[in-house]
Design a protein around this motif. Structure first.
Motif, PDB file in Angstrom:
ATOM      1  N   THR A 274      10.166  38.586 -13.975  1.00 56.63           N
ATOM      2  CA  THR A 274      11.118  39.672 -13.726  1.00 56.63           C
ATOM      3  C   THR A 274      10.522  40.647 -12.728  1.00 56.63           C
ATOM      4  OG1 THR A 274      12.007  39.519 -15.984  1.00 56.63           O
ATOM      5  CG2 THR A 274      12.485  41.536 -14.755  1.00 56.63           C
ATOM      6  N   VAL A 275      11.331  41.062 -11.770  1.00 56.39           N
ATOM      7  CA  VAL A 275      10.930  42.100 -10.820  1.00 56.39           C
ATOM      8  C   VAL A 275      11.949  43.229 -10.916  1.00 56.39           C
ATOM      9  CG1 VAL A 275      10.545  42.709  -8.402  1.00 56.39           C
ATOM     10  CG2 VAL A 275       9.855  40.437  -9.251  1.00 56.39           C
ATOM     11  N   VAL A 276      11.474  44.445 -11.122  1.00 54.51           N
ATOM     12  CA  VAL A 276      12.343  45.609 -11.201  1.00 54.51           C
ATOM     13  C   VAL A 276      12.040  46.511 -10.011  1.00 54.51           C
ATOM     14  CG1 VAL A 276      13.076  47.599 -12.553  1.00 54.51           C
ATOM     15  CG2 VAL A 276      12.385  45.485 -13.715  1.00 54.51           C
ATOM     16  N   VAL A 277      13.017  46.690  -9.148  1.00 52.26           N
ATOM     17  CA  VAL A 277      12.879  47.626  -8.031  1.00 52.26           C
ATOM     18  C   VAL A 277      13.441  48.955  -8.519  1.00 52.26           C
ATOM     19  CG1 VAL A 277      13.417  48.095  -5.619  1.00 52.26           C
ATOM     20  CG2 VAL A 277      13.141  45.717  -6.398  1.00 52.26           C
ATOM     21  N   GLN A 278      12.545  49.834  -8.965  1.00 57.20           N
ATOM     22  CA  GLN A 278      12.949  51.116  -9.540  1.00 57.20           C
ATOM     23  C   GLN A 278      12.942  52.164  -8.433  1.00 57.20           C
ATOM     24  OE1 GLN A 278      10.688  52.278 -12.992  1.00 57.20           O
ATOM     25  NE2 GLN A 278      11.547  54.340 -13.033  1.00 57.20           N
ATOM     26  N   ARG A 279      14.121  52.659  -8.075  1.00 55.20           N
ATOM     27  CA  ARG A 279      14.232  53.615  -6.976  1.00 55.20           C
ATOM     28  C   ARG A 279      13.897  55.012  -7.481  1.00 55.20           C
ATOM     29  NH1 ARG A 279      19.262  50.453  -6.761  1.00 55.20           N
ATOM     30  NH2 ARG A 279      18.986  48.760  -5.238  1.00 55.20           N
ATOM     31  N   VAL A 280      12.837  55.607  -6.903  1.00 51.08           N
ATOM     32  CA  VAL A 280      12.346  56.890  -7.387  1.00 51.08           C
ATOM     33  C   VAL A 280      12.168  57.862  -6.219  1.00 51.08           C
ATOM     34  CG1 VAL A 280      11.132  55.811  -9.318  1.00 51.08           C
ATOM     35  CG2 VAL A 280       9.900  56.237  -7.178  1.00 51.08           C
ATOM     36  N   THR A 281      12.080  59.137  -6.554  1.00 50.06           N
ATOM     37  CA  THR A 281      11.743  60.147  -5.552  1.00 50.06           C
ATOM     38  C   THR A 281      10.238  60.118  -5.316  1.00 50.06           C
ATOM     39  OG1 THR A 281      13.586  61.592  -6.154  1.00 50.06           O
ATOM     40  CG2 THR A 281      11.707  62.619  -5.036  1.00 50.06           C
ATOM     41  N   ILE A 282       9.834  59.969  -4.069  1.00 50.37           N
ATOM     42  CA  ILE A 282       8.417  60.009  -3.714  1.00 50.37           C
ATOM     43  C   ILE A 282       8.216  61.254  -2.856  1.00 50.37           C
ATOM     44  CG2 ILE A 282       6.519  58.810  -2.568  1.00 50.37           C
ATOM     45  CD1 ILE A 282       7.896  56.176  -3.183  1.00 50.37           C
ATOM     46  N   ARG A 283       7.507  62.220  -3.403  1.00 51.76           N
ATOM     47  CA  ARG A 283       7.354  63.523  -2.746  1.00 51.76           C
ATOM     48  C   ARG A 283       5.868  63.830  -2.548  1.00 51.76           C
ATOM     49  NH1 ARG A 283       5.199  66.600  -6.576  1.00 51.76           N
ATOM     50  NH2 ARG A 283       5.819  66.349  -8.781  1.00 51.76           N
ATOM     51  N   PRO A 284       5.534  64.803  -1.720  1.00 51.18           N
ATOM     52  CA  PRO A 284       4.128  65.186  -1.569  1.00 51.18           C
ATOM     53  C   PRO A 284       3.581  65.801  -2.861  1.00 51.18           C
ATOM     54  CG  PRO A 284       5.441  65.985   0.277  1.00 51.18           C
ATOM     55  CD  PRO A 284       6.416  65.513  -0.773  1.00 51.18           C
ATOM     56  N   SER A 285       2.342  65.498  -3.185  1.00 54.41           N
ATOM     57  CA  SER A 285       1.667  66.133  -4.315  1.00 54.41           C
ATOM     58  C   SER A 285       0.803  67.285  -3.811  1.00 54.41           C
ATOM     59  CB  SER A 285       0.799  65.113  -5.050  1.00 54.41           C
ATOM     60  OG  SER A 285      -0.368  64.822  -4.282  1.00 54.41           O
ATOM     61  N   ARG A 286       0.016  67.879  -4.714  1.00 54.19           N
ATOM     62  CA  ARG A 286      -0.886  68.960  -4.319  1.00 54.19           C
ATOM     63  C   ARG A 286      -2.225  68.440  -3.787  1.00 54.19           C
ATOM     64  NH1 ARG A 286       1.496  71.063  -9.108  1.00 54.19           N
ATOM     65  NH2 ARG A 286       2.560  73.038  -8.760  1.00 54.19           N
ATOM     66  N   PHE A 287      -2.374  67.119  -3.745  1.00 54.16           N
ATOM     67  CA  PHE A 287      -3.667  66.539  -3.425  1.00 54.16           C
ATOM     68  C   PHE A 287      -3.632  65.819  -2.081  1.00 54.16           C
ATOM     69  CE2 PHE A 287      -2.923  66.688  -7.987  1.00 54.16           C
ATOM     70  CZ  PHE A 287      -3.978  67.507  -8.382  1.00 54.16           C
ATOM     71  N   HIS A 288      -4.816  65.620  -1.487  1.00 57.00           N
ATOM     72  CA  HIS A 288      -4.884  64.945  -0.199  1.00 57.00           C
ATOM     73  C   HIS A 288      -6.189  64.173  -0.093  1.00 57.00           C
ATOM     74  CE1 HIS A 288      -7.780  67.968   1.228  1.00 57.00           C
ATOM     75  NE2 HIS A 288      -6.981  68.883   0.673  1.00 57.00           N
ATOM     76  N   ASP A 289      -6.257  63.248   0.869  1.00 59.36           N
ATOM     77  CA  ASP A 289      -7.478  62.476   1.064  1.00 59.36           C
ATOM     78  C   ASP A 289      -8.426  63.200   2.012  1.00 59.36           C
ATOM     79  OD1 ASP A 289      -6.573  62.048   3.650  1.00 59.36           O
ATOM     80  OD2 ASP A 289      -6.090  59.931   3.347  1.00 59.36           O
ATOM     81  N   ARG A 290      -9.564  62.561   2.317  1.00 53.18           N
ATOM     82  CA  ARG A 290     -10.590  63.212   3.132  1.00 53.18           C
ATOM     83  C   ARG A 290     -10.144  63.484   4.562  1.00 53.18           C
ATOM     84  NH1 ARG A 290     -13.071  58.091   2.391  1.00 53.18           N
ATOM     85  NH2 ARG A 290     -14.671  59.045   1.083  1.00 53.18           N
ATOM     86  N   LEU A 291      -9.082  62.782   4.992  1.00 59.40           N
ATOM     87  CA  LEU A 291      -8.563  63.001   6.334  1.00 59.40           C
ATOM     88  C   LEU A 291      -7.441  64.033   6.366  1.00 59.40           C
ATOM     89  CD1 LEU A 291      -8.481  59.297   7.586  1.00 59.40           C
ATOM     90  CD2 LEU A 291     -10.262  61.019   7.966  1.00 59.40           C
ATOM     91  N   GLY A 292      -7.107  64.560   5.205  1.00 57.62           N
ATOM     92  CA  GLY A 292      -6.048  65.550   5.133  1.00 57.62           C
ATOM     93  C   GLY A 292      -4.679  64.980   4.851  1.00 57.62           C
ATOM     94  N   SER A 293      -4.572  63.669   4.696  1.00 60.60           N
ATOM     95  CA  SER A 293      -3.279  63.056   4.390  1.00 60.60           C
ATOM     96  C   SER A 293      -2.870  63.406   2.958  1.00 60.60           C
ATOM     97  CB  SER A 293      -3.355  61.537   4.548  1.00 60.60           C
ATOM     98  OG  SER A 293      -3.664  61.185   5.862  1.00 60.60           O
ATOM     99  N   VAL A 294      -1.653  63.899   2.791  1.00 60.91           N
ATOM    100  CA  VAL A 294      -1.185  64.311   1.466  1.00 60.91           C
ATOM    101  C   VAL A 294      -0.898  63.087   0.612  1.00 60.91           C
ATOM    102  CG1 VAL A 294       0.638  65.524   0.215  1.00 60.91           C
ATOM    103  CG2 VAL A 294      -0.259  66.470   2.345  1.00 60.91           C
ATOM    104  N   SER A 295      -1.339  63.124  -0.643  1.00 56.14           N
ATOM    105  CA  SER A 295      -1.096  62.026  -1.574  1.00 56.14           C
ATOM    106  C   SER A 295       0.346  62.071  -2.067  1.00 56.14           C
ATOM    107  CB  SER A 295      -2.039  62.118  -2.773  1.00 56.14           C
ATOM    108  OG  SER A 295      -3.383  62.077  -2.364  1.00 56.14           O
ATOM    109  N   PRO A 296       1.083  60.970  -1.977  1.00 56.62           N
ATOM    110  CA  PRO A 296       2.455  60.953  -2.504  1.00 56.62           C
ATOM    111  C   PRO A 296       2.464  60.975  -4.030  1.00 56.62           C
ATOM    112  CG  PRO A 296       2.024  59.084  -1.036  1.00 56.62           C
ATOM    113  CD  PRO A 296       0.717  59.705  -1.348  1.00 56.62           C
ATOM    114  N   TYR A 297       3.531  61.518  -4.580  1.00 51.19           N
ATOM    115  CA  TYR A 297       3.739  61.518  -6.025  1.00 51.19           C
ATOM    116  C   TYR A 297       5.050  60.820  -6.321  1.00 51.19           C
ATOM    117  CZ  TYR A 297       4.189  63.162 -10.845  1.00 51.19           C
ATOM    118  OH  TYR A 297       4.313  63.215 -12.208  1.00 51.19           O
ATOM    119  N   SER A 298       5.013  59.770  -7.130  1.00 55.85           N
ATOM    120  CA  SER A 298       6.218  59.032  -7.511  1.00 55.85           C
ATOM    121  C   SER A 298       6.746  59.584  -8.828  1.00 55.85           C
ATOM    122  CB  SER A 298       5.904  57.534  -7.657  1.00 55.85           C
ATOM    123  OG  SER A 298       5.496  56.990  -6.424  1.00 55.85           O
TER     124      SER A 298
END
Length: 344
Positions: free
Chosen positions: A265-289
């Motif tokens: 079974t594969v479930v394609v669950q459509r969700v809101t993916i928004r920026p979180s408060r966190f980022h990587d070492r290059l400054g890229s914002v971590s997405p939050y699902s």
């Protein structure tokens, strides 16, 4: 390869923490290779849809609540797994009950593999946790989370969550490094040892899934593709396997120990993916699902697709999937993939 609690089964599959922390620290982040030609989805004409019959209100005793297959009560282990091209093929994914696909920095994805019914000898490569994992794992009670670490600002949230955290720093004997993979794609966990390091882990419990015969209707489908900003998944129905063959970025997805990845079974669950408060070492914002709330989904099983609704009132409650008219939508027994896909 035999597992530490048995061989791979042929069937296979909190309230949200609202802490405001200043983003700081590091995440590992890797890019993808060049894009490859996109396969062409092929569907057959839809057949008329009739209401599905409700399934049992809970998973019957003696069956896994994650796969619907016979299983004894056993603790839950979740492993955060790398999924950039340099990390493929992974190890141990074929034995997972559930596999979640999550977007991370740069538009690539990582996998969260959940084990309870069967344990492989080894799984990985293991990578770092994200904020989305905390709410996502709220369904599972108090599972073990095996991961390679997290940025410093996220650590207080992880420690406050109902999780048993296992990393190379806390349980070095549960991990090993591969000599044939480059850093950071060379860390693997021994699932049996990870569970031994957290004896208080909770057993598998009902997380809202229902299993049973396919509902009436649906649309015959030979393949379905899900796209992220820098990643692509294609699920192709295999009548011979009675399962979906997985391709990542145009290439067949395999596990080093069990071969092609073939969820029932594969479930394609459509969700809101928004920026979180966190980022990587290059400054890229971590997405939050966002996995708490409700929305639409596409359920693929038995060579057909079914439009569905998903609902999860709180991070401590299970996620239910229903037909548009509100009847429970049963999954096929075996391994389940939940693809947390961006809306639209």
């Amino acid at each position: 390869m035999t597992g530490e609690r048995g061989a791979r089964c042929p069937g296979r599959v909190l309230t949200a923490l609202l802490c405001a922390l200043t983003a700081a620290g590091l995440y590992g982040c890797s890019g993808t290779g060049p894009p490859e030609p996109s396969p062409t989805p092929t569907t057959a004409p839809a057949t008329p849809t009739t209401p599905a019959s409700p399934t049992a209100p809970t998973t019957p005793a003696g069956l896994s609540p994650f796969t619907g297959l016979p299983a004894r009560p056993a603790p839950v282990l979740a492993v955060k797994i790398d999924n950039v091209p340099a990390a493929r093929p992974q190890t141990g994914l074929g034995a997972a009950d559930l596999v979640y696909v999550e977007q991370v920095e740069g538009g690539v994805t990582r996998l969260l593999a959940v084990y309870s019914s069967h344990l492989p000898d080894l799984t990985g490569p293991v990578r770092s946790a994200r904020e989305s994992d905390i709410a996502l794992l709220g369904d599972f009670g108090r599972p073990v989370l095996a991961y390679s670490g997290a940025q410093s600002a996220l650590n207080p949230l992880l420690r406050a969550a109902p999780l048993h955290l296992v990393s190379e720093g806390t349980a070095p004997g549960a991990f090993r490094r591969s000599s044939v993979r480059p850093v950071p794609h060379n860390l693997y966990v021994r699932p049996g040892r990870a569970l031994a390091a957290a004896p208080g882990a909770g057993d598998a419990r009902d997380i809202g899934f229902r299993f049973g015969p396919a509902p009436p209707g649906g649309t015959p489908v030979t393949s379905s593709t899900v796209r992220y900003p820098a990643a692509r998944y294609t699920f192709t129905w295999s009548a011979a396997d009675r399962a979906w063959r997985v391709a990542m970025d145009g290439r067949e997805a395999r596990a080093t120990d069990t071969g092609p990845l073939t969820p029932e079974t594969v479930v394609v669950q459509r969700v809101t993916i928004r920026p979180s408060r966190f980022h990587d070492r290059l400054g890229s914002v971590s997405p939050y699902s966002e996995t708490v709330g409700s929305g639409t989904a596409l359920v693929l099983r038995d060579g057909r697709s079914y439009e569905a609704r998903w609902s999860r009132p709180s991070a401590a409650s299970g996620t239910t999937f229903t037909t548009p008219d509100g009847a429970p939508l049963p999954f096929a027994t075996g391994q389940v993939w939940i693809v947390l896909a961006p809306k639209g």
